[in-house]
Scaffold this motif. Structure first.
Motif, PDB file in Angstrom:
ATOM      1  N   LYS A  49      43.407  33.463  -1.830  1.00 28.60           N
ATOM      2  CA  LYS A  49      43.521  32.325  -0.911  1.00 28.60           C
ATOM      3  C   LYS A  49      42.119  31.820  -0.575  1.00 28.60           C
ATOM      4  O   LYS A  49      41.173  32.610  -0.499  1.00 28.60           O
ATOM      5  N   PRO A  50      41.989  30.526  -0.326  1.00 28.89           N
ATOM      6  CA  PRO A  50      40.660  29.983  -0.011  1.00 28.89           C
ATOM      7  C   PRO A  50      40.236  30.338   1.419  1.00 28.89           C
ATOM      8  O   PRO A  50      41.074  30.625   2.279  1.00 28.89           O
ATOM      9  N   THR A  51      38.926  30.300   1.662  1.00 31.44           N
ATOM     10  CA  THR A  51      38.426  30.523   3.018  1.00 31.44           C
ATOM     11  C   THR A  51      38.678  29.271   3.845  1.00 31.44           C
ATOM     12  O   THR A  51      38.280  28.174   3.451  1.00 31.44           O
ATOM     13  N   PRO A  52      39.358  29.393   4.982  1.00 33.11           N
ATOM     14  CA  PRO A  52      39.599  28.193   5.790  1.00 33.11           C
ATOM     15  C   PRO A  52      38.293  27.628   6.356  1.00 33.11           C
ATOM     16  O   PRO A  52      37.321  28.373   6.559  1.00 33.11           O
ATOM     17  N   SER A  53      38.289  26.328   6.597  1.00 35.86           N
ATOM     18  CA  SER A  53      37.043  25.676   7.015  1.00 35.86           C
ATOM     19  C   SER A  53      36.549  26.177   8.370  1.00 35.86           C
ATOM     20  O   SER A  53      35.359  26.166   8.662  1.00 35.86           O
ATOM     21  N   TRP A  54      37.467  26.659   9.215  1.00 34.21           N
ATOM     22  CA  TRP A  54      37.058  27.097  10.547  1.00 34.21           C
ATOM     23  C   TRP A  54      36.476  28.503  10.572  1.00 34.21           C
ATOM     24  O   TRP A  54      35.903  28.921  11.570  1.00 34.21           O
ATOM     25  N   ALA A  55      36.640  29.249   9.469  1.00 35.99           N
ATOM     26  CA  ALA A  55      36.153  30.633   9.448  1.00 35.99           C
ATOM     27  C   ALA A  55      34.625  30.652   9.498  1.00 35.99           C
ATOM     28  O   ALA A  55      33.968  29.819   8.872  1.00 35.99           O
ATOM     29  N   GLU A  56      34.074  31.573  10.251  1.00 37.73           N
ATOM     30  CA  GLU A  56      32.612  31.624  10.413  1.00 37.73           C
ATOM     31  C   GLU A  56      31.961  32.776   9.638  1.00 37.73           C
ATOM     32  O   GLU A  56      30.758  32.979   9.734  1.00 37.73           O
ATOM     33  N   GLY A  57      32.783  33.531   8.916  1.00 31.97           N
ATOM     34  CA  GLY A  57      32.234  34.651   8.162  1.00 31.97           C
ATOM     35  C   GLY A  57      32.088  34.316   6.687  1.00 31.97           C
ATOM     36  O   GLY A  57      32.489  33.244   6.231  1.00 31.97           O
ATOM     37  N   ASN A  58      31.495  35.268   5.952  1.00 31.63           N
ATOM     38  CA  ASN A  58      31.338  35.127   4.499  1.00 31.63           C
ATOM     39  C   ASN A  58      32.186  36.175   3.799  1.00 31.63           C
ATOM     40  O   ASN A  58      32.552  37.183   4.404  1.00 31.63           O
ATOM     41  N   ILE A  59      32.453  35.948   2.550  1.00 34.10           N
ATOM     42  CA  ILE A  59      33.150  36.973   1.760  1.00 34.10           C
ATOM     43  C   ILE A  59      32.197  38.158   1.591  1.00 34.10           C
ATOM     44  O   ILE A  59      31.016  37.986   1.284  1.00 34.10           O
ATOM     45  N   LEU A  60      32.722  39.339   1.844  1.00 34.89           N
ATOM     46  CA  LEU A  60      31.867  40.535   1.833  1.00 34.89           C
ATOM     47  C   LEU A  60      31.270  40.778   0.443  1.00 34.89           C
ATOM     48  O   LEU A  60      31.976  40.640  -0.573  1.00 34.89           O
ATOM     49  N   PRO A  61      29.999  41.157   0.401  1.00 36.09           N
ATOM     50  CA  PRO A  61      29.407  41.517  -0.895  1.00 36.09           C
ATOM     51  C   PRO A  61      30.167  42.704  -1.493  1.00 36.09           C
ATOM     52  O   PRO A  61      30.609  43.591  -0.781  1.00 36.09           O
ATOM     53  N   GLY A  62      30.328  42.666  -2.780  1.00 36.86           N
ATOM     54  CA  GLY A  62      31.062  43.743  -3.450  1.00 36.86           C
ATOM     55  C   GLY A  62      32.542  43.446  -3.558  1.00 36.86           C
ATOM     56  O   GLY A  62      33.263  44.096  -4.296  1.00 36.86           O
ATOM     57  N   LEU A  63      32.998  42.464  -2.814  1.00 37.64           N
ATOM     58  CA  LEU A  63      34.425  42.105  -2.850  1.00 37.64           C
ATOM     59  C   LEU A  63      34.587  40.608  -3.103  1.00 37.64           C
ATOM     60  O   LEU A  63      35.501  39.975  -2.609  1.00 37.64           O
ATOM     61  N   GLY A  64      33.633  40.071  -3.838  1.00 36.39           N
ATOM     62  CA  GLY A  64      33.688  38.649  -4.166  1.00 36.39           C
ATOM     63  C   GLY A  64      32.477  37.893  -3.648  1.00 36.39           C
ATOM     64  O   GLY A  64      32.183  36.793  -4.099  1.00 36.39           O
ATOM     65  N   GLY A  65      31.772  38.472  -2.683  1.00 36.67           N
ATOM     66  CA  GLY A  65      30.574  37.833  -2.142  1.00 36.67           C
ATOM     67  C   GLY A  65      29.308  38.490  -2.685  1.00 36.67           C
ATOM     68  O   GLY A  65      29.376  39.505  -3.375  1.00 36.67           O
ATOM     69  N   GLU A  66      28.179  37.896  -2.344  1.00 35.48           N
ATOM     70  CA  GLU A  66      26.890  38.419  -2.809  1.00 35.48           C
ATOM     71  C   GLU A  66      26.119  39.030  -1.635  1.00 35.48           C
ATOM     72  O   GLU A  66      26.259  38.573  -0.506  1.00 35.48           O
ATOM     73  N   GLU A  67      25.292  40.049  -1.938  1.00 31.90           N
ATOM     74  CA  GLU A  67      24.435  40.620  -0.878  1.00 31.90           C
ATOM     75  C   GLU A  67      23.399  39.571  -0.476  1.00 31.90           C
ATOM     76  O   GLU A  67      22.706  39.030  -1.339  1.00 31.90           O
ATOM     77  N   ASP A  68      23.328  39.300   0.809  1.00 28.75           N
ATOM     78  CA  ASP A  68      22.390  38.284   1.279  1.00 28.75           C
ATOM     79  C   ASP A  68      21.651  38.835   2.499  1.00 28.75           C
ATOM     80  O   ASP A  68      22.171  38.845   3.604  1.00 28.75           O
ATOM     81  N   PHE A  69      20.429  39.307   2.253  1.00 29.87           N
ATOM     82  CA  PHE A  69      19.661  39.914   3.345  1.00 29.87           C
ATOM     83  C   PHE A  69      19.120  38.872   4.319  1.00 29.87           C
ATOM     84  O   PHE A  69      18.739  39.207   5.426  1.00 29.87           O
ATOM     85  N   GLN A  70      19.074  37.647   3.912  1.00 29.05           N
ATOM     86  CA  GLN A  70      18.500  36.623   4.792  1.00 29.05           C
ATOM     87  C   GLN A  70      19.542  35.921   5.658  1.00 29.05           C
ATOM     88  O   GLN A  70      19.216  35.109   6.504  1.00 29.05           O
ATOM     89  N   ARG A  71      20.779  36.289   5.436  1.00 31.46           N
ATOM     90  CA  ARG A  71      21.861  35.658   6.187  1.00 31.46           C
ATOM     91  C   ARG A  71      21.781  36.048   7.675  1.00 31.46           C
ATOM     92  O   ARG A  71      21.383  37.148   8.034  1.00 31.46           O
ATOM     93  N   SER A  72      22.196  35.133   8.533  1.00 32.32           N
ATOM     94  CA  SER A  72      22.202  35.427   9.978  1.00 32.32           C
ATOM     95  C   SER A  72      23.604  35.832  10.414  1.00 32.32           C
ATOM     96  O   SER A  72      24.570  35.125  10.128  1.00 32.32           O
ATOM     97  N   THR A  73      23.695  36.968  11.092  1.00 34.70           N
ATOM     98  CA  THR A  73      24.974  37.357  11.703  1.00 34.70           C
ATOM     99  C   THR A  73      24.724  37.605  13.186  1.00 34.70           C
ATOM    100  O   THR A  73      23.595  37.898  13.593  1.00 34.70           O
ATOM    101  N   TYR A  74      25.798  37.514  13.990  1.00 30.22           N
ATOM    102  CA  TYR A  74      25.621  37.532  15.440  1.00 30.22           C
ATOM    103  C   TYR A  74      26.543  38.538  16.134  1.00 30.22           C
ATOM    104  O   TYR A  74      27.617  38.873  15.622  1.00 30.22           O
ATOM    105  N   VAL A  75      26.102  38.951  17.294  1.00 28.69           N
ATOM    106  CA  VAL A  75      26.949  39.716  18.204  1.00 28.69           C
ATOM    107  C   VAL A  75      26.845  39.015  19.560  1.00 28.69           C
ATOM    108  O   VAL A  75      25.747  38.615  19.970  1.00 28.69           O
ATOM    109  N   VAL A  76      27.990  38.846  20.215  1.00 28.71           N
ATOM    110  CA  VAL A  76      28.000  38.118  21.490  1.00 28.71           C
ATOM    111  C   VAL A  76      28.708  38.949  22.546  1.00 28.71           C
ATOM    112  O   VAL A  76      29.796  39.469  22.314  1.00 28.71           O
ATOM    113  N   GLU A  77      28.085  39.085  23.690  1.00 31.87           N
ATOM    114  CA  GLU A  77      28.711  39.787  24.823  1.00 31.87           C
ATOM    115  C   GLU A  77      28.611  38.846  26.035  1.00 31.87           C
ATOM    116  O   GLU A  77      27.521  38.441  26.429  1.00 31.87           O
TER     117      GLU A  77
END
Lengths: 508, 178
Positions: free
Chosen positions: A398-426
């Motif tokens: 299935k395609p990634t919906p436009s509202w999704a904010e994540g990426n496909i995990l590396p090793g499962l269809g995605g690529e390792e990207d060390f420069q990508r920004s990920t967030y944690v919010v509290e």
């Protein structure tokens, strides 16, 4: 549709007219006449409050997780995986919506996903072709899951597989979310003085009597419970129940299984109680100004109990693992093991009711075993809970919906990207309807983590750590602020400004 | 059957006793409701808060029904002159003392503390001194007058809480049946 026989044709024709008026008929017809190819099952097992930093799987000195290590031998193991929040509500909401807390807005204690985003969830994306099942033993996780009630065929009670289950919301299947919030989380909530003058104490008495009758000699600290809600369970029964559930799943199932352990109260059984009275002494860290200021002795003791409870949970997971291996579940299933958030015992803070975002409370395990996978693969690039939704959709074509904010995990269809920004919010102290002004944010990029505390009683502050050379987060690089730190700060502030913008316009 | 109906209190006798139970039970819950209210404003919509209140009032409605059963039951069981003829004051005393004890009991149930089982175990015996007090205090004439006056005034709350509870019950039923 090529196998449509006369009987199916008549059923379909009979359904056509009422389908115009009753949408549920459409969904029934979709399910009945959809070609049933053998799609792999998806089994998501979420351990509540399991910090990657306390697992021997990720290098913790105590042997807390030998069975998770065994599972890792047939899985892709993510070494820098983060929850999107530091407690259950935002953690689970992000996991199941593929969006960050600033989008889904389930940020408060007992909070829920904003109404206009409820349909953007994993279960709905999988659609009617999948049998969708959910079990959330943590009642707060259940708040989130019950919001998706219309997209789930089988929703088990939080008290399933328990010795005592006095949770009420499952008796209100047509209004489960509100019943959970009104009755279980307010009128009959366990950790407060009863709201209901007459029925409240009666409920407590029944809970007390029933739980007192459970044989608990094998649990020196009493059998585990879910603290604020009347559910008492034994680890062995919980995992045996999960075993039966998973081995009996119909083909093409999506199962979300969220177990309460190793969430506190940490009540290991006799086999693991006092297992870790040893020489291990965690690194002493300075007390943070936003922490509770607990003593190191208290934290060390709590950490030991937590480690023992993880080990007890891991032991039961080992039995489940044996069952899955013996029954061939791994041959036709993706099995995902992760957690909704971590737990911390340092800097004057215990557990996860904290504004802090140090690694122990947000760095969580993630392992994905693909059908038939027999070898281990390790991924070190940073990943986040929001990545699970697009990944699972990708695995099922299935395609990634436009509202999704994540990426496909590396090793499962995605690529390792060390420069990508990920967030944690509290942002539990911030209104879900307003811009995030009293909150903590973490930006992970490569091996660096920038944390921003804003709106608290103390002055706003940034902290910057290099997690490759300083995994314990002892050396704050922010005061010296190297160029990349400055760039990360600008990026984080810019992102916060963007996500706050819609709420600046429409303050409630 | 005739003797039973003769012992059953009249509607104008039940109303002040029921009103007393309603005021105590609903007030207890509403205090908790308004204590939680500010946090709900953080993440719940007005409609959701109203539904929460509907569930709360439905529970309170059931409780108030249970609470009135005790004086009505005593009225039916005991000789007329013991309870039925003094239903308002004795019923009000029973409701006030009974619910007062429950409020004390609830107060003993605190977060992070063990359930007060010893107190719970002795609770059935508390009924005896409560009943004794009901009959003793009713002898005090001025107290009886105050209670009758109070009961009369409290019935005004029935005009607020009973329709709201009926609406709440309807809300809960509609949400769960359809």
């Amino acid at each position: 549709m090529s196998n449509l026989n006369r009987r199916d044709f008549l059923k379909l024709a009979g359904a056509a007219v009422p389908a115009v008026f009753f949408p549920s008929v459409v969904s029934w017809a979709e399910r009945t006449f959809q070609p049933q190819d053998e799609r792999p099952n998806i089994i998501i097992l979420v351990f509540d409050a399991m910090s990657a930093r306390n697992l021997s799987l990720y290098g913790y000195p105590r042997s807390t997780s030998p069975n998770l290590e065994r599972f890792a031998e047939r899985a892709t193991v993510y070494h820098s995986h983060y929850s999107s929040g530091n407690y259950t509500i935002p953690g689970v909401a992000s996991l199941l919506t593929g969006t960050y807390p600033w989008t889904h807005r389930a940020i408060n204690h007992s909070g829920i996903i904003r109404r206009d985003r409820v349909e953007d969830n994993l279960f709905r994306q999988f659609g009617n072709g999948y049998h969708r099942l959910a079990f959330a033993q943590n009642t707060w996780a259940n708040f989130i899951v019950t919001q998706f009630r219309n997209d789930i065929e089988t929703l088990l009670s939080s008290g399933a597989f328990s010795e005592v289950d006095l949770v009420l919301n499952s008796h209100f299947p047509n209004d489960q979310n509100m019943a959970a919030r009104a009755l279980d989380d307010f009128v009959f909530k366990m950790n407060e003085s009863p709201v209901s003058l007459m029925l409240g104490p009666l409920q407590r008495l029944i809970d007390y009597r029933e739980s007192a009758q459970i044989p608990s000699a094998d649990y020196p600290k009493g059998i585990p419970d879910t603290v604020e809600y009347p559910v008492h369970f034994r680890l062995e029964e919980l995992f045996a129940g999960l075993g039966s559930l998973v081995t009996d799943l119909p083909p093409s199932s999506l199962a979300y299984l969220h177990v309460y352990p190793p969430h506190g109260p940490y009540r290991a059984n006799a086999k693991f109680f006092k297992k870790f009275i040893d020489d291990y002494r965690p690194l002493k860290k300075p007390v943070h100004r936003l922490s509770e200021g607990l003593s190191n002795a208290e934290l060390t003791s709590q950490r030991r109990s937590y480690d023992e409870y993880i080990a007890a949970t891991d032991w039961e997971f080992g039995k489940l693992l044996n069952l899955l291996e013996d029954s061939g579940v791994f041959e036709n299933s993706y099995v995902i093991v992760t957690s909704d958030h971590g737990e911390m015992f340092e800097r004057g803070e215990k557990a996860h009711t904290t504004p802090l975002l140090y690694d122990p409370v947000v760095h969580v395990p993630l392992m994905v075993s693909a059908p038939g996978q027999t070898s281990r693969r390790d991924i070190h690039a940073p990943t986040n809970a929001v990545d699970l939704l697009p990944t699972l959709l990708n695995l099922t074509g299935k395609p990634t919906p436009s509202w999704a904010e994540g990426n496909i995990l590396p090793g499962l269809g995605g690529e390792e990207d060390f420069q990508r920004s990920t967030y944690v919010v509290e942002a539990k102290l911030n209104s879900a309807f307003t811009p995030l002004k009293k909150a903590s944010f973490a930006l992970r990029q490569g091996y660096h983590k920038l944390t921003y505390y804003t709106g608290y009683e103390t002055e706003d502050s940034f902290e910057l750590y290099d997690l490759e050379s300083d995994i314990e987060e002892m050396d704050d690089l922010y005061p010296s602020l190297p160029a990349f730190g400055k760039r990360m700060k600008e990026e984080l502030l810019d992102t916060i400004s963007k996500v706050n913008a819609p709420f600046e316009k429409s303050k409630r | 059957m005739n003797s039973l109906s003769g012992k059953f209190p009249a509607r104008n006798q039940i109303a002040p006793v029921y009103a007393t139970a309603v005021v105590i039970i609903y007030a207890w819950s509403l205090i908790h409701f308004f204590w939680r209210f500010p946090s709900w404003l953080y993440f719940a919509t007005t409609g959701e808060i109203a539904v929460t209140l509907a569930y709360l009032f439905t529970v309170n409605f059931i409780e108030s029904g249970l609470a009135i059963l005790a004086p009505v039951g005593l009225s039916v069981i005991l000789p007329r002159r013991w309870f039925r003829n003094r239903f308002v004051t004795r019923g009000m005393l029973l409701v006030i003392l009974g619910l007062g004890y429950l409020a004390y009991f609830d107060w003993q149930i605190q977060a992070d503390a063990a359930f007060p089982y010893a107190l719970a175990k002795w609770t059935p015996l508390i009924a005896l001194p409560i009943l004794a007090l009901v009959f003793l205090l009713d002898k005090i004439k001025w107290l009886g007058r105050i209670l009758e006056e109070l009961g009369d005034r409290l019935t005004i709350f029935l005009y607020i809480f009973v329709p709201l509870s009926a609406l709440s019950l309807l809300t809960v039923l509609v949400r769960n049946l359809f």
